[in-house]
Motif scaffolding. Structure first.
Motif, PDB file in Angstrom:
ATOM      1  N   ALA A  46       0.807  -1.213   0.000  1.00  0.00           N
ATOM      2  CA  ALA A  46       0.000   0.000   0.000  1.00  0.00           C
ATOM      3  C   ALA A  46       0.843   1.267   0.000  1.00  0.00           C
ATOM      4  O   ALA A  46       1.821   1.381   0.734  1.00  0.00           O
ATOM      5  CB  ALA A  46      -0.929  -0.001   1.207  1.00  0.00           C
TER       6      ALA A  46
ATOM      7  N   SER B 154      -4.142   3.989   0.484  1.00  0.00           N
ATOM      8  CA  SER B 154      -5.133   2.915   0.402  1.00  0.00           C
ATOM      9  C   SER B 154      -6.453   3.324  -0.237  1.00  0.00           C
ATOM     10  O   SER B 154      -7.130   2.490  -0.848  1.00  0.00           O
ATOM     11  CB  SER B 154      -5.399   2.349   1.795  1.00  0.00           C
TER      12      SER B 154
ATOM     13  N   ASN C 253       0.699   4.126   6.174  1.00  0.00           N
ATOM     14  CA  ASN C 253       1.017   2.803   5.619  1.00  0.00           C
ATOM     15  C   ASN C 253       2.487   2.425   5.768  1.00  0.00           C
ATOM     16  O   ASN C 253       2.822   1.254   5.994  1.00  0.00           O
ATOM     17  CB  ASN C 253       0.615   2.752   4.142  1.00  0.00           C
TER      18      ASN C 253
END
Length: 497
Positions: free
Chosen positions: A206, A209, A322
């Motif tokens: 990712a 996202s 992420n």
């Protein structure tokens, strides 16, 4: 025998299914092509020779037994190095994951294997998909086969270069702000960002996202549709996956027709910063749509002018979250772990050594935007702009069936030209970002060569969510009309490597 690397994916599949050629012969031809040109192009980070040949032999054995083969069985594909692939290195173009070998397949990779598509290897990319030129790869830049001194687009420049250089007939990319469509535009190929949630993100490393979306890259519209149909569909492993039937993109690609279609030209996507030759080729293509029977109208989407600013708050914020998992504790690079440092110190040293400048820049931007006291002013405001962009799309699609625009403001720029100017680099995604923020479907198709430099220009086609088939209907009609005028596919004008 004709050069097997020059066949379309559809032609290759037909010849394998009929027994005219074997899957092994096809794979060997592409491996030989990679050996011949990839030292100059640098499209691949890893070539899985043994795995590709083993899969090709499996396809040939199935055909010999009389088993039914899928529509792309035996056809080679190059996969962006963002998808986990069991037993094959997955680096995401970063030093922080150098040498990491996943123990599982991303859903897209699993679907390719189940459809007997042959994975040749993993392609180069901007680190963690952050970039518009593939210059941010920790493993060096990729060249554009039209002119190796120029960028092949980004972040998926390795995938676009691989198909342009005839190293693979198909490729998989990902599109967070234009990273499939922008490379397609500057290499004269076809790239599709499916509806968000139309292709599973499970196993995609990712970046952002709510924006990331995998999709097909190909040299023509039908091949892109065939690949799209293989990788699309609902996936219980992805909470954002859409539980609806996949639009019939293959039929649309086989029956391209725009007669009676209402096409909206986005008013905001032109003006200062747009190359004259790009606008000329796009305007000519809009006129061609009229000749083919489409009704063309101008559409205004005023919030699109704020899309770039909103994107560069939302995407870095999500990337900041992420990339926090890359802490030197679980997998990947570890620096400074000599027994004298704390876990926090090891994490800091590892990230300093493992992340490149652009990744660090976006992580810092995102962390700042999410910090106490700034969330509402920056991230919250960007999400409000995102809502306005969605509403502009809703109004536009209440009037027209599809929207069109340039895919990129300019043709491929020289490697290094924008390396020290992040804002100039970010402008490469000016036209593509709104569709990521809204989650609808979009495609880039070639529409000619710019008169100033003889480099490819892309036309962007945008459709509502889950109306991906409209992209292929319009794209196929334009492709056929353009090739009738040119007398050949655009890629035939590319210099040979």
């Amino acid at each position: 025998m004709a050069d097997l690397t020059r066949l379309t994916a559809a032609e290759t599949a037909e010849r394998i299914a009929s027994g005219e050629v074997t899957a092994v012969e096809v794979v060997e031809a592409h491996l030989a092509r990679i050996d011949a040109v990839d030292e100059k192009v640098h499209a691949f980070l890893h070539v899985d020779r043994e795995g590709a040949l083993a899969k090709a032999r499996e396809v040939d054995e199935k055909r010999a037994r009389g088993e039914r083969l899928g529509p792309l069985a035996g056809v080679p594909v190059a996969v962006k190095d963002l998808f986990t692939t069991e037993g094959v290195p997955t680096t995401v173009g970063s030093k922080i994951l150098e040498g990491w070998i996943p123990q599982y397949d991303a859903t897209v990779v699993r679907k390719l294997k189940e459809a007997d598509v042959v994975i040749l290897g993993k392609t180069n990319m901007d680190e963690f998909a952050m970039g518009s030129s593939t210059e941010n790869s920790a493993y060096g830049p990729t060249g554009n086969p039209w002119d190796l001194t120029r960028i092949p687009g980004g972040s998926g420049g390795g995938s676009s270069a691989a198909i342009t250089a005839y190293e693979a007939p198909l490729a998989i990319g990902t599109d967070t702000g234009g990273s499939i469509r922008q490379p397609a535009a500057v290499t004269g190929t076809v790239g599709v960002k499916p509806t968000y949630g139309g292709v599973s993100r499970y196993g995609m490393v990712a970046f952002s996202s709510s924006l990331d979306q995998g999709g097909p890259c190909a040299r023509n519209v039908l091949d892109a549709a065939l690949l799209h149909s293989v990788i699309a569909g609902h996936d219980e492993l992805d909470s954002t996956s859409i539980d609806q039937p996949v639009p019939d993109v293959v039929t649309a690609a086989r029956n391209g027709d725009v007669a009676g279609l209402r096409v909206g030209v986005v008013k905001e996507f032109r003006g200062e910063g747009y190359q004259a030759g790009v606008l000329q080729r796009v305007d000519e293509t809009v006129e061609l749509l009229r000749e083919l029977g489409a009704e063309v109208v101008e559409v205004s989407c005023p919030s699109f002018t704020k899309a770039l600013a909103a994107y560069y708050l939302i995407a870095p914020s999500e990337c900041s979250s992420n990339l926090a998992r890359f802490d030197a504790m679980r997998y990947g690079l570890r620096v400074g772990d000599d027994g004298t440092r704390s876990a926090e110190e090891v994490t800091a040293l590892t990230r300093a050594a493992g992340f490149g400048d652009e990744v660090k820049r976006r992580v810092m931007l995102g962390t700042y935007a999410l910090s106490s006291g700034y969330y509402d002013a920056y991230y919250g405001s960007a999400q409000k702009v995102r809502t306005l962009i969605k509403r502009d799309f809703e109004r536009a699609f209440g009037e027209v069936d599809v929207l069109v625009s340039p895919t990129t403001p300019t043709t491929a720029f020289p490697i290094g030209e924008r390396a020290d100017d992040p804002m100039a680099m970010y402008l490469a995604d000016l036209c593509t970002i709104p569709s990521n923020l809204a989650g609808n479907a979009a495609m880039s198709v070639p529409c000619g060569l710019a008169p100033e430099d003889g480099l490819p220009v892309g036309l962007q086609i945008i459709a509502p969510a889950m109306a991906d088939d409209r992209l292929y209907r319009v794209g196929a009609a334009l492709e056929a009309a353009h090739q009738a005028r040119w007398g050949h596919p655009l890629l035939e004008e590319a210099p040979s490597l």
